[in-house]
Scaffold this active site. Structure first.
Site, PDB file in Angstrom:
ATOM      1  N   SER A  69      -4.621  -6.622 -11.062  1.00  0.00           N
ATOM      2  CA  SER A  69      -4.578  -5.375 -11.930  1.00  0.00           C
ATOM      3  C   SER A  69      -5.582  -5.153 -12.844  1.00  0.00           C
ATOM      4  O   SER A  69      -6.549  -4.362 -12.646  1.00  0.00           O
ATOM      5  CB  SER A  69      -3.105  -5.049 -12.316  1.00  0.00           C
ATOM      6  OG  SER A  69      -3.480  -3.661 -13.001  1.00  0.00           O
ATOM      7  N   HIS A 128      -5.622   1.239  -8.694  1.00  0.00           N
ATOM      8  CA  HIS A 128      -6.816   2.094  -9.114  1.00  0.00           C
ATOM      9  C   HIS A 128      -7.865   2.050  -8.352  1.00  0.00           C
ATOM     10  O   HIS A 128      -8.885   2.838  -8.625  1.00  0.00           O
ATOM     11  CB  HIS A 128      -6.908   1.437 -10.602  1.00  0.00           C
ATOM     12  CG  HIS A 128      -7.432   0.085 -10.729  1.00  0.00           C
ATOM     13  ND1 HIS A 128      -6.590  -1.013 -10.759  1.00  0.00           N
ATOM     14  CD2 HIS A 128      -8.771  -0.452 -10.673  1.00  0.00           C
ATOM     15  CE1 HIS A 128      -7.433  -2.040 -10.677  1.00  0.00           C
ATOM     16  NE2 HIS A 128      -8.523  -1.830 -10.742  1.00  0.00           N
ATOM     17  N   ASP A 178       0.249  -0.602  -9.189  1.00  0.00           N
ATOM     18  CA  ASP A 178      -1.002  -0.517  -9.095  1.00  0.00           C
ATOM     19  C   ASP A 178      -1.336  -1.302  -7.895  1.00  0.00           C
ATOM     20  O   ASP A 178      -1.764  -2.252  -7.726  1.00  0.00           O
ATOM     21  CB  ASP A 178      -1.559  -1.411 -10.254  1.00  0.00           C
ATOM     22  CG  ASP A 178      -3.221  -1.382 -10.289  1.00  0.00           C
ATOM     23  OD1 ASP A 178      -3.694  -0.523  -9.377  1.00  0.00           O
ATOM     24  OD2 ASP A 178      -4.001  -1.811 -11.023  1.00  0.00           O
ATOM     25  N   GLY A 216     -14.672  -6.477 -11.260  1.00  0.00           N
ATOM     26  CA  GLY A 216     -14.956  -6.895 -10.086  1.00  0.00           C
ATOM     27  C   GLY A 216     -13.930  -7.638  -9.364  1.00  0.00           C
ATOM     28  O   GLY A 216     -13.998  -7.695  -8.193  1.00  0.00           O
ATOM     29  N   SER A 240     -10.638  -6.735  -9.552  1.00  0.00           N
ATOM     30  CA  SER A 240      -9.353  -5.858  -9.329  1.00  0.00           C
ATOM     31  C   SER A 240      -9.051  -6.160  -7.719  1.00  0.00           C
ATOM     32  O   SER A 240      -9.901  -6.058  -6.619  1.00  0.00           O
ATOM     33  CB  SER A 240      -9.742  -4.490  -9.850  1.00  0.00           C
ATOM     34  OG  SER A 240      -9.533  -4.251 -10.967  1.00  0.00           O
TER      35      SER A 240
END
Length: 451
Positions: free
Chosen positions: A341, A213, A243, A323, A325
């Protein structure tokens, strides 16, 4: 000129000795027979490290076939527990002889997968997730705080329709959203994420893995806020079957070390990629919250984010915040397991966090850890890639900036997250530490973290 990634911040943690795991697979021992020909069924379960238990579980899944109904790691007893359906005593004997603790269960893997498919067909509702929990031999369904009214009624009736003993349902106080960050912070398009693990792309170029993402929203990433780009997204998947994103360094001479920076100028060497095991203790590094630890609670999880459904994730009780991810999930023994994720909750109240399996991402993008030795997706090689820059891109729905983050208030800019000094030496404040980034743990004798 060589361009080596230098971490901008450190989590409060000290690293003890990290033992290298051998690459050789475990071999199943042959069942011995007594003098009268009877099988010896009294074999005691073996004491195993979590990584070795995962290898044994994979072998037993092939050996047991349809009788295999999942497995999990008993951290306390350091044993692999294998679920078996049916009454084939010979298979049970072989599993015990291989060193596993065996228990009889009601639900087969095929039945649980069928139930999960029903949930996908009838209850794909934003704010829900489900994964098989081998410890209960059921599907654990979770609904966040947005699932109310008719949505909750639909989910509840679908779960009840699966039949008694097939699934459980629980509420989460938070909201499922993607998290932008990982180890050290990186920036792009007003967003912030974290680099997960340094890798070698299929063409030999230095690169890193991060959350998909992040990669689908921003093409170029920097290691400094408002800095010049240092890496460009090559491939990204989100939502859908994963992801994850592969981001190549723009300078082909970039040194991409195979480790995760964990504070005090110390790093955890990443030896190889591995499959996660339910019950396994894991650590997560993120640019917002630093180091946190917890346990794997489910595999092959499906999460229905507001942006779409993502399948094939690892479910944990590790905390994370906007923050984080793309950040690295790994073990004390140096195994790369996942990329952050999203999830619900925070590192004050706790919650659920989902991770993209590293092995699946490597195979999909054709990359290898470390110096590129071994097969893509296998995590082979003497050095397997984390890196000082654990983290990668965010996106419109995850990261920094006024509108970053995958939910209201998510991100690292003015609206929340790590504060104004994101990604620098003061990410989230000087005292970002283990287990949610709130100060330094007293016990620094080894790899520690507190949720």
């Amino acid at each position: 000129m060589s361009h080596k990634r230098i971490p901008k911040r450190k989590a409060a943690i000290a690293v003890g000795g990290v033992a290298a795991l051998g690459a050789a697979a475990l071999l199943l021992p042959h069942a011995n027979a007594s003098q009268d020909g009877a099988e010896d069924t009294a074999a005691a379960p073996r004491t195993l490290k979590a990584g070795d238990a995962s290898d044994l579980a994979s072998q037993l899944a092939g050996l047991l076939g349809d009788a295999f109904a999942g497995s999990y790691y008993d951290e306390g007893d350091q044993q692999l527990v294998v679920n078996v359906v049916g009454d084939n005593n010979q298979l049970v004997v072989q599993a015990k002889r291989a060193g596993a603790a065996v228990r009889q269960v009601e639900n087969s893997t095929a039945e649980l997968r069928s139930a999960a498919q029903t949930l996908k067909t009838e209850a794909t509702i934003p704010g829900t997730s489900w994964a098989v929990d081998p410890r209960t031999n059921k599907i654990r369904v979770t609904a966040d705080s947005t699932v109310t009214g008719e949505k909750w009624d639909t989910l509840e009736s679908t779960v009840q329709g699966l039949g008694s003993g097939m699934a459980t349902i629980q509420k989460s106080a938070g909201t499922f959203r993607t998290f932008a960050s990982g180890g050290d912070a990186i920036f792009g398009g007003g967003s912030r994420c974290s680099l997960g693990f340094n890798v070698t792309a299929g063409d030999g170029a230095p690169a890193f893995l991060t959350a998909g993402h992040c990669g689908v929203a921003v093409a170029e990433w920097s290691d400094a806020q408002n800095g010049a780009p240092i890496a460009t997204v090559d491939q990204a998947v989100f939502p859908g079957e994963g992801d994850f994103a592969l981001v190549k360094y723009d300078d082909p001479a970039t040194e991409a070390p195979s480790d995760v920076a964990v504070g005090g100028g110390q790093t955890v060497p990443i030896l190889q990629a591995a499959e996660a095991t339910v019950g396994q203790q894991v650590f997560r590094m993120g640019s917002t919250t630093g180091l946190a630890d917890g346990t794997v609670t489910g595999l092959d999880a499906t999460v229905n984010y507001p942006e779409g459904t993502v399948t094939g994730l690892i479910q944990t009780d590790v905390c994370a915040e906007p923050g984080d991810s793309g950040g690295s999930m790994f073990t004390q023994d140096g195994l790369a397991l996942g990329l952050t994720s999203g999830g619900s909750g925070d590192c004050t109240s706790g919650g659920e966090t989902f991770f993209q399996p590293v092995t699946t991402a490597l195979e999909a993008v054709g990359a290898t850890l470390g110096d590129g030795a071994g097969d893509a997706g296998a995590g082979a090689g003497d050095e397997a890639g984390a890196g000082d820059d654990a983290g990668a891109g965010a996106g419109e729905d995850a990261g920094a900036g006024e509108e970053a983050g995958a939910g209201a208030g998510a991100g690292a800019g003015e609206e929340g997250g790590a504060g104004e000094d994101v990604g620098g030496e003061d990410v989230g404040g000087e005292d970002v530490g283990a287990g949610g980034g709130h100060g330094e743990p007293e016990d620094v004798s080894g790899l520690t973290g507190t949720r």
